[in-house]
Design a protein around this motif. Sequence first.
Motif, PDB file in Angstrom:
ATOM      1  N   THR A   1      28.137 -19.662   9.990  1.00 35.63           N
ATOM      2  CA  THR A   1      27.194 -19.027  10.912  1.00 35.63           C
ATOM      3  C   THR A   1      26.217 -20.076  11.402  1.00 35.63           C
ATOM      4  O   THR A   1      26.140 -21.188  10.869  1.00 35.63           O
ATOM      5  CB  THR A   1      26.375 -17.902  10.241  1.00 35.63           C
ATOM      6  OG1 THR A   1      25.499 -18.488   9.274  1.00 35.63           O
ATOM      7  CG2 THR A   1      27.273 -16.865   9.580  1.00 35.63           C
TER       8      THR A   1
ATOM      9  N   CYS B   1      20.383 -19.021  11.145  1.00 28.25           N
ATOM     10  CA  CYS B   1      19.783 -17.722  10.801  1.00 28.25           C
ATOM     11  C   CYS B   1      20.835 -16.662  10.500  1.00 28.25           C
ATOM     12  O   CYS B   1      20.501 -15.587   9.993  1.00 28.25           O
ATOM     13  CB  CYS B   1      18.859 -17.250  11.919  1.00 28.25           C
ATOM     14  SG  CYS B   1      19.707 -16.625  13.372  1.00 28.25           S
TER      15      CYS B   1
ATOM     16  N   ALA C   1      22.823 -15.092  12.743  1.00 35.85           N
ATOM     17  CA  ALA C   1      23.052 -14.126  13.823  1.00 35.85           C
ATOM     18  C   ALA C   1      24.377 -14.355  14.542  1.00 35.85           C
ATOM     19  O   ALA C   1      24.956 -13.423  15.100  1.00 35.85           O
ATOM     20  CB  ALA C   1      21.900 -14.180  14.826  1.00 35.85           C
TER      21      ALA C   1
ATOM     22  N   SER D   1      28.242 -15.737  14.144  1.00 37.75           N
ATOM     23  CA  SER D   1      29.310 -16.065  13.206  1.00 37.75           C
ATOM     24  C   SER D   1      30.414 -16.795  13.969  1.00 37.75           C
ATOM     25  O   SER D   1      30.801 -16.388  15.061  1.00 37.75           O
ATOM     26  CB  SER D   1      29.851 -14.784  12.574  1.00 37.75           C
ATOM     27  OG  SER D   1      30.969 -15.072  11.755  1.00 37.75           O
TER      28      SER D   1
ATOM     29  N   ALA E   1      28.759 -12.247  17.735  1.00 39.64           N
ATOM     30  CA  ALA E   1      27.309 -12.200  17.890  1.00 39.64           C
ATOM     31  C   ALA E   1      26.956 -10.899  18.584  1.00 39.64           C
ATOM     32  O   ALA E   1      27.670 -10.454  19.485  1.00 39.64           O
ATOM     33  CB  ALA E   1      26.811 -13.387  18.707  1.00 39.64           C
TER      34      ALA E   1
ATOM     35  N   VAL F   1      22.199 -12.045  21.635  1.00 39.67           N
ATOM     36  CA  VAL F   1      21.818 -12.962  20.566  1.00 39.67           C
ATOM     37  C   VAL F   1      21.969 -14.424  20.982  1.00 39.67           C
ATOM     38  O   VAL F   1      21.301 -15.297  20.452  1.00 39.67           O
ATOM     39  CB  VAL F   1      22.652 -12.668  19.293  1.00 39.67           C
ATOM     40  CG1 VAL F   1      22.598 -13.814  18.304  1.00 39.67           C
ATOM     41  CG2 VAL F   1      22.147 -11.392  18.637  1.00 39.67           C
ATOM     42  N   THR F   2      22.849 -14.675  21.949  1.00 34.78           N
ATOM     43  CA  THR F   2      23.075 -16.057  22.354  1.00 34.78           C
ATOM     44  C   THR F   2      22.494 -16.345  23.736  1.00 34.78           C
ATOM     45  O   THR F   2      22.363 -15.456  24.577  1.00 34.78           O
ATOM     46  CB  THR F   2      24.572 -16.398  22.368  1.00 34.78           C
ATOM     47  OG1 THR F   2      25.245 -15.495  23.246  1.00 34.78           O
ATOM     48  CG2 THR F   2      25.163 -16.292  20.977  1.00 34.78           C
TER      49      THR F   2
ATOM     50  N   CYS G   1      22.286 -20.058  19.529  1.00 39.01           N
ATOM     51  CA  CYS G   1      21.645 -18.849  19.018  1.00 39.01           C
ATOM     52  C   CYS G   1      20.235 -18.763  19.597  1.00 39.01           C
ATOM     53  O   CYS G   1      19.471 -19.729  19.540  1.00 39.01           O
ATOM     54  CB  CYS G   1      21.595 -18.906  17.495  1.00 39.01           C
ATOM     55  SG  CYS G   1      20.651 -17.551  16.775  1.00 39.01           S
TER      56      CYS G   1
ATOM     57  N   HIS H   1      17.844 -17.129  18.488  1.00 35.76           N
ATOM     58  CA  HIS H   1      16.834 -17.003  17.439  1.00 35.76           C
ATOM     59  C   HIS H   1      16.563 -18.350  16.773  1.00 35.76           C
ATOM     60  O   HIS H   1      15.444 -18.854  16.817  1.00 35.76           O
ATOM     61  CB  HIS H   1      17.262 -15.958  16.409  1.00 35.76           C
ATOM     62  CG  HIS H   1      16.257 -15.727  15.326  1.00 35.76           C
ATOM     63  ND1 HIS H   1      14.938 -15.407  15.581  1.00 35.76           N
ATOM     64  CD2 HIS H   1      16.363 -15.780  13.988  1.00 35.76           C
ATOM     65  CE1 HIS H   1      14.287 -15.277  14.442  1.00 35.76           C
ATOM     66  NE2 HIS H   1      15.128 -15.508  13.458  1.00 35.76           N
ATOM     67  N   CYS H   2      17.588 -18.961  16.173  1.00 35.15           N
ATOM     68  CA  CYS H   2      17.359 -20.213  15.440  1.00 35.15           C
ATOM     69  C   CYS H   2      17.633 -21.447  16.285  1.00 35.15           C
ATOM     70  O   CYS H   2      17.265 -22.555  15.889  1.00 35.15           O
ATOM     71  CB  CYS H   2      18.181 -20.251  14.152  1.00 35.15           C
ATOM     72  SG  CYS H   2      19.960 -20.381  14.383  1.00 35.15           S
TER      73      CYS H   2
END
Length: 130
Positions: free
Chosen positions: A7, A10, A12, A14, A51, A55-56, A71, A73-74
């Motif tokens: 992943t 974070c 989110a 895979s 995802a 999320v992306t 991602c 988020h991270c």
Amino acid sequence: MPMIRTTCHCGAVSIAIPRAPEAVTNCNCSICRRYGALWAYFNSTEVDIQAAPGVTDEYAWGEKSLAFVRCSHCGCVTHWRPLEGRTSPRMGVNVRNFEPEQIGPVRIRLLDGAVTEQYVGELGVGQSDA
Ligand SMILES: [Zn+2]
């Protein structure tokens, strides 16, 4: 088909690849050197990316023949995918997201994407985390 899964940091996004690559590519073009990515190439149909919607984020530049996906988020860059008009089904997966032992010893091929688009050398086996 056995898959090697990981992943983003974070969790989110895979990412699963069908096999450990024999070699990965370290490219010095203006975007790859900023990402610090190591690319393994697969046919798009061989790779499983999961995802949740939204999320992306993606980034395309220049001729916009491919998009770099990260991602949201991270921030980890997970892969690039071909965009419309690109004839090859090939995609690139950033093996930096995998645990080193998942990939094992691997040749790192040095691609001069900045100028010649030619491979100009390689780093030895065993430097999978170089
Ligand atoms: Zn993430």
